[in-house]
Structures are given as C-alpha cells and as structure tokens.
Design a protein around this motif. Sequence first.
Motif, short mmCIF file in Angstrom:
data_model
loop_
_atom_site.label_atom_id
_atom_site.label_comp_id
_atom_site.label_asym_id
_atom_site.label_seq_id
_atom_site.Cartn_x
_atom_site.Cartn_y
_atom_site.Cartn_z
N GLU A 1 0.84 -1.20 0.00
CA GLU A 1 0.00 0.00 0.00
C GLU A 1 0.88 1.25 0.00
OE1 GLU A 1 -2.63 -0.27 3.35
OE2 GLU A 1 -3.69 -2.00 2.51
N VAL A 2 0.37 2.33 -0.60
CA VAL A 2 1.12 3.58 -0.66
C VAL A 2 1.50 4.01 0.75
CG1 VAL A 2 0.99 6.03 -1.28
CG2 VAL A 2 0.07 4.29 -2.84
N ARG B 1 5.49 4.46 -3.24
CA ARG B 1 5.02 5.79 -3.62
C ARG B 1 3.77 5.71 -4.50
NH1 ARG B 1 6.77 8.74 0.23
NH2 ARG B 1 9.00 9.06 0.29
N ARG B 2 3.62 4.60 -5.24
CA ARG B 2 2.46 4.43 -6.12
C ARG B 2 2.20 2.95 -6.28
NH1 ARG B 2 1.65 4.68 -11.91
NH2 ARG B 2 -0.43 5.49 -12.29
N CYS B 3 0.94 2.56 -6.25
CA CYS B 3 0.59 1.15 -6.36
C CYS B 3 -0.72 1.03 -7.12
CB CYS B 3 0.48 0.55 -4.96
SG CYS B 3 0.04 -1.19 -4.96
N ASP B 4 -0.70 0.27 -8.22
CA ASP B 4 -1.89 0.00 -9.01
C ASP B 4 -1.87 -1.49 -9.37
OD1 ASP B 4 -4.16 0.14 -10.58
OD2 ASP B 4 -3.16 1.15 -12.25
N GLU C 1 1.28 -1.78 -11.68
CA GLU C 1 2.33 -0.79 -11.43
C GLU C 1 2.69 -0.70 -9.96
OE1 GLU C 1 0.90 2.91 -12.98
OE2 GLU C 1 0.87 2.17 -15.03
N GLU D 1 5.55 1.70 -7.82
CA GLU D 1 6.64 2.67 -7.83
C GLU D 1 7.17 2.80 -6.41
OE1 GLU D 1 6.40 6.35 -9.93
OE2 GLU D 1 5.04 5.48 -11.43
N GLU E 1 10.41 4.25 -3.74
CA GLU E 1 11.53 5.14 -3.48
C GLU E 1 12.46 4.40 -2.53
OE1 GLU E 1 12.71 9.52 -1.72
OE2 GLU E 1 10.61 9.05 -2.09
N ARG F 1 14.29 6.43 -7.51
CA ARG F 1 12.93 6.03 -7.90
C ARG F 1 13.04 4.76 -8.72
NH1 ARG F 1 10.56 6.34 -12.84
NH2 ARG F 1 8.30 6.27 -12.90
N ALA G 1 10.44 2.27 -10.78
CA ALA G 1 9.10 2.00 -11.27
C ALA G 1 9.09 0.60 -11.88
CB ALA G 1 8.67 3.03 -12.29
N ASP H 1 6.67 -1.93 -13.96
CA ASP H 1 5.47 -1.99 -14.78
C ASP H 1 5.29 -3.43 -15.25
OD1 ASP H 1 3.36 -1.39 -16.49
OD2 ASP H 1 4.58 -0.32 -17.94
#
Length: 151
Positions: free
Chosen positions: A44-45, A67-70, A74, A76, A78, A88, A90, A92
């Motif tokens: 989780e973010v 930092r980002r979760c989909d 995806e 991302e 840090e 960073r 990422a 994908d």
Amino acid sequence: MAVRHQLIKRAPEAVWAILADGSRYAEWVVGTASSRPEAGTWPEVGATLAYTVRLGPWTLNGRTIVRRCDPPRELELEVDSGSLGTARIAIDVRSWGEDSVVIVDEHPLTGPGGLLHNAALDAFLQLRHRSMLSRLAKLVESFPRDLSDLY
C-alpha cells in the motif's frame, strides 16, 4: 535513466503475487541481504520495508517506500539509502499473451547518484536490473502456471 525489461512466463497476477509479498523482497532484489516490514501494509502507498545490504565487511541499512501502487500492473518505489541518497524505481507489469513483460525503470533522485548520474551509472544499473529481473522470473516461474494447483 536505466530501463530494462524481462519476459516472465506467468500472468501479471502471478508476478504481482511476488511483488506484493514484502517478505520475499530480498529473494529477487540484487544486493539485498535481508528485508523486513517496517511500517504499513506492503504494498500500500506509504508502506515501508527496511533492508540490509552487505558488501564484504560493510553493511548498509535503508528502507524502501511505496510511492504508487496499481495492482497488478504498477509499483513505484523510493529507495532511501541514507547518505547514499534516494532513487525512484518503477515496476510496470504488462500482459503479453498468457505471460508478462516486466519493465523496471530506475533513476537516482538525491545524493551522490543524483549528482553524478551518468552513462557509467546507468550501465551498472542495467547489469543489476538484468540480474534482478532474472531472479524475479525464476521465482515467479517456480510456481505452477495455474496457482489453483497450490490449494
């Protein structure tokens, strides 16, 4: 910027199952000797993992922050390596027929890596990513294609 990709012969959901398991981080991330949950629920973010890197007699402790979760596409991160700076990363995950193509894009943000970012650093990151994605593929592909076989 260091971008690398790998075909993994499993569906994106199988790849995501490994990415979403913070306890397996050290199994596929090159250079990480150990990792453990630090805060939040991975991935989780805002969730973090603490990690240790060992280089001969030296150890480095750091943390990785979502930092980002989909899910399952995806993630991302840090990476905070203290005085060495941050980067960073990422990840994908794309469908490729019944399989997945995983793309890793990493670049330094702060610290020496951010200040000295050049082609030599990118070449080093390419080698690291090649090994990291190979480890991830072997780990994911070690499970049956149909995960329902496990239950």
